[in-house]
Design an enzyme around this catalytic site. Structure first.
Site, PDB file in Angstrom:
ATOM      1  CG  ASP A 274       0.444  -4.117   3.177  1.00 47.12           C
ATOM      2  OD1 ASP A 274       0.298  -3.706   1.862  1.00 47.12           O
ATOM      3  OD2 ASP A 274      -0.347  -3.540   3.950  1.00 47.12           O
TER       4      ASP A 274
ATOM      5  CB  SER B 241       2.673   2.118   6.091  1.00 51.13           C
ATOM      6  OG  SER B 241       1.825   1.728   7.311  1.00 51.13           O
TER       7      SER B 241
ATOM      8  CG  HIS C  27      -0.447   0.558   2.267  1.00 47.75           C
ATOM      9  ND1 HIS C  27       0.034  -0.353   3.200  1.00 47.75           N
ATOM     10  CD2 HIS C  27      -0.165   1.505   3.350  1.00 47.75           C
ATOM     11  CE1 HIS C  27       0.875   0.201   4.389  1.00 47.75           C
ATOM     12  NE2 HIS C  27      -0.123   1.654   4.683  1.00 47.75           N
TER      13      HIS C  27
END
Length: 562
Positions: free
Chosen positions: A84, A166, A53
């Site tokens: 992911d 992230s 992402h």
């Protein structure tokens, strides 16, 4: 004094771990500097891990900063939309600092961890921030939230992870990479971490690493069956597809799943956790109880998604994982990274090749070339004249159960003759391949595919793909997989990773069927040509035979016409 000394020693150890780890942490930015996240280098030639992402919003190329102040161009390599995870490659060096990979299966609740990265894109000077905390839970399962993203068997930490972290690394106390930070739990009206972060375990990523290196859009696995909770912490098969490998191996509705991939199953979440860490196509052991009797099978896992579901549209914009949500007003206070507006060089542009079904076909071509080096011992079969695929091959020998055999591989037809077994005949007039000889899953068709590969290479097939690595049969060792397709026939060729050579292959003559599995047991020299001296054939749960090749007669195409 002793207590004070212990505190100072612990502080020194922490700062030393951070000092060693910081050069491996990557600040990822979109080309315009407006957006990005974190990553971590895992090899000296520039491969780095991040979240899908994060990279999906950056495009094919991105900018990556390291703590030495240098900014590098990077290209997307492979992506895992379900797990992911993304693999990128930083460009311009072959001596990047990189993080050692740990063993996330040894992580325990209470272990100290470090999260490093680029929260809120604060690291515009490329200096990663560090937070310190402990493991709150292991083997956590996070359901998908309106996207593909499904976090399975992940590590829960109270180490502060915020938007921008992230894709960044989670290190253990020794500075080993044990996970990639991804999801966070947040307050309802903001995007601030509240003490529950989730990292994708590095051991899950290891299963997918070679797939990612091959420039693929990877898929996770399904058993082809759903499960439900039963009494006394049992897990029962709720439904099962009759086309699945699990069904062909004997699993049925109502059976109890005892263990999966070597781990005991006591809840539906445990089952989903374990299933989610494996790629499509892997074979894992499954123990189940049917009518009171335990059985163990090796089951091949199917793909979780249809191929069309995994196609990435132009300019992908993927919703962030649950908890990251839309930007809060505070985000506007953080300026864009002031990145140099340099044009990407033509040399780097060549490192991205667009092809349907791939994240970056350039890297798949690279991996195909690497594994095909394992055919070097068969080089004398390739070329013109006697080495042409149009030549006639006659293979003679005996089986270990004292049956004689002769395989004829002719330009127009294939045949098999035995003393004890039923014969087989397969024409090459465009008809589909069939189970010839009967009970082999298409042994004649498989030998024909082998002849094509050795004489013409992958150009003989409609498609060829490097398909990552996987365990071969019940072995814990991984082999590289090259997949070829010609008409309705699919072959998976297996190459030893440590000693590059072809060790066997599976041939599927149709969908939802067992493969003809050929394993090479010994090689020999036949009139100056290397060939398989001994091989085994398996179809489904049955070993069809073990074959000892004694002679190979090769007739040139012009001689075959006389």
């Amino acid at each position: 004094m002793a207590a004070e000394s212990d505190v100072l020693l612990a502080e020194q150890q922490r700062t030393e771990v951070v000092r060693k780890a910081a050069p491996t942490v990557v600040a990822i930015f979109s080309p315009d500097g407006n957006g990005g996240g974190s990553g971590v280098l895992i090899s000296p030639d520039g491969y780095a891990l991040s979240n899908f992402h994060v990279t999906s919003a950056c495009g094919e190329f991105m900018k990556c900063g390291l703590n030495d102040g240098a900014l590098y161009d990077a290209v997307i390599v492979g992506i895992d939309p379900t797990g992911d995870v993304a693999l990128i490659k930083l460009l311009g060096r072959d001596d990047f600092p990189y993080a050692p990979l740990g063993d996330s299966d040894t992580v325990a609740v209470g272990d100290w961890t470090y999260a490093m990265g680029n929260p809120f894109l604060l690291a515009t000077d490329f200096q990663p921030t560090v937070t310190y905390g402990m493991v709150s839970g292991v083997h956590r399962y996070q359901y998908p939230a309106g996207t593909f993203l499904e976090y399975t068997d992940c590590i829960q930490v109270d180490t502060s992870i915020n938007p921008g972290n992230s894709g960044g690394p989670l290190f253990n106390a020794n500075g080993e990479l044990i996970g990639i930070n991804g999801r966070i739990a947040v307050e309802k009206r903001g995007r601030v971490n509240v003490g529950a972060g989730y990292a994708i375990s590095i051991n899950q990523i290891k299963h997918f690493m070679d797939l990612l290196r091959g420039g693929l859009i990877v898929d996770h696995a399904t058993l082809g069956a759903t499960v439900r909770s039963g009494p006394d912490r049992t897990v029962l098969v709720d439904s099962i597809l009759e086309t699945s490998d699990a069904y062909r191996r004997g699993l049925r509705e109502g059976d109890e799943v005892v263990s999966f991939a070597g781990r005991p199953i006591g809840s539906v979440n445990q089952f989903k956790n374990i299933l989610g860490i494996y790629p499509k196509g892997w074979s894992v052991p499954l123990v189940f109880r049917q009518e009171g009797r335990k059985q163990e099978i090796l089951v091949e896992l199917a793909g979780l998604h249809r191929s069309s579901e995994l196609l990435i549209p132009e300019g992908p914009k993927v919703p962030p994982p649950r908890g990251e949500g839309p930007k809060s007003p505070d985000d506007s206070q953080h300026a864009e990274a002031q990145l140099p507006k340099e044009e990407l060089s033509d040399e780097y542009k060549k490192l991205f090749v667009k092809k349907k079904g791939f994240a970056n076909y350039y890297f798949n071509q690279h991996e195909q070339s690497r594994v095909l080096y394992g055919l070097q011992s068969f080089a004398q079969w390739k070329g013109e004249g006697t080495n042409s695929a149009a030549a006639k091959w006659i293979i003679n020998g005996r089986t270990t159960d004292s049956d004689t055999f002769q395989f004829k591989l002719l330009p127009q037809a294939l045949s098999a003759q035995f003393t004890k077994r039923a014969p087989g005949l397969q024409t090459l007039d465009g008809a589909e391949f069939s189970d010839e000889p009967p009970g082999t899953g298409g042994l004649l068709g498989a030998l024909y595919q082998l002849k094509l590969l050795l004489t013409e290479g992958v150009t003989a097939f409609n498609e060829s793909t490097y398909s990552g690595s996987q365990p071969l049969d019940a072995s814990p060792f991984l082999v590289d997989v090259l997949t070829t397709k010609k008409s309705t026939v699919e072959c998976r060729w297996y190459f030893d990773k440590t000693d590059p050579r072809l060790v066997g292959f599976d041939t599927l003559i149709g969908p939802d069927a067992d493969a003809c599995k050929i394993r090479f047991l010994e090689f020999g020299d036949f009139e100056g040509r290397q060939f398989i001296k001994r091989f085994s054939v398996r179809y489904g749960d049955t070993i069809y035979g073990q074959f000892d090749v004694q002679t190979i007669e090769v007739t040139q195409p012009n001689e075959a016409r006389n």
